[in-house]
Design a protein around this motif. Structure first.
Motif: not given
Length: 193
Positions: A117-119, A170-177, A179-184
């Motif tokens: 989120v912060e990124e 767990p599944a950091y890359s997937l989780l981050k991606t 969440i960032q799609l949700g942010c967009k």
């Protein structure tokens, strides 16, 4: 006064709306208010799950800064006469669910959410800074100062998340991606609705 010298004073009558690019300013203030509102709800959800854990004080510290950010955007909405997004009730629930859900994955999950989120938010603030600099850096001096300080705070939160093992979630890359799609999507919708 926040770190970096950004004042939280009321600015109501001190803002001249003459010559202001209304569509740009309305969009910026509306979406930033929505983002800070959502961030508050995310941290509220994380605190509901992890508030009594070892990472609770770290989350609380970041949440306190987000509360200051939201307060400032509440004031800017009044000063610039900008209506909030109609999606606030949705962000209320979605933010809390994201915060609590990521916290249910444990400390690393909560920190992975924070990093994602912060990124996204700091990148978004950078885009707004570029827009306002192109418009008129002198006319938007106070708003630029606020956005730059809040961007720096969000980058600090991002770094805190990394320092607290976000990448071990767990599944950091997937989780981050995800969440960032949700942010967009949230940014796109909150600017317009």
């Amino acid at each position: 006064v926040l770190a970096g010298g950004v004042s939280l004073r009321r600015c109501g009558t001190r803002v001249s709306l003459e010559g202001v690019n209304r569509p740009v300013i309305d969009r910026i203030i509306r979406v930033d208010h929505a983002g800070e509102y959502g961030a508050n709800r995310i941290y509220a959800g994380q605190m509901a799950v992890l508030g009594r854990s070892s990472v609770g004080p770290v989350i609380q510290q970041m949440w306190n800064q987000e509360k200051d950010h939201l307060k400032k955007f509440d004031e800017l909405m009044v000063a610039y006469r900008v209506r909030p997004t109609a999606l606030l009730p949705f962000w209320n629930v979605a933010g809390f669910v994201l915060g609590a859900g990521s916290a249910l994955l444990g400390k690393k999950g909560a920190m992975a959410c924070t990093v994602a989120v912060e990124e996204s938010i700091s990148d978004h603030y950078n885009n707004q800074i570029r827009t306002l600099m192109e418009e008129d850096p002198e006319k938007y001096k106070e708003l630029l100062q606020v956005i730059k300080q809040f961007r720096d705070d969000e980058r600090e939160h991002h770094d805190i998340g990394l320092e607290h093992d976000a990448e071990g979630a767990p599944a950091y890359s997937l989780l981050k991606t995800a969440i960032q799609l949700g942010c967009k999507a949230a940014i796109f919708l909150s600017e317009r609705i």
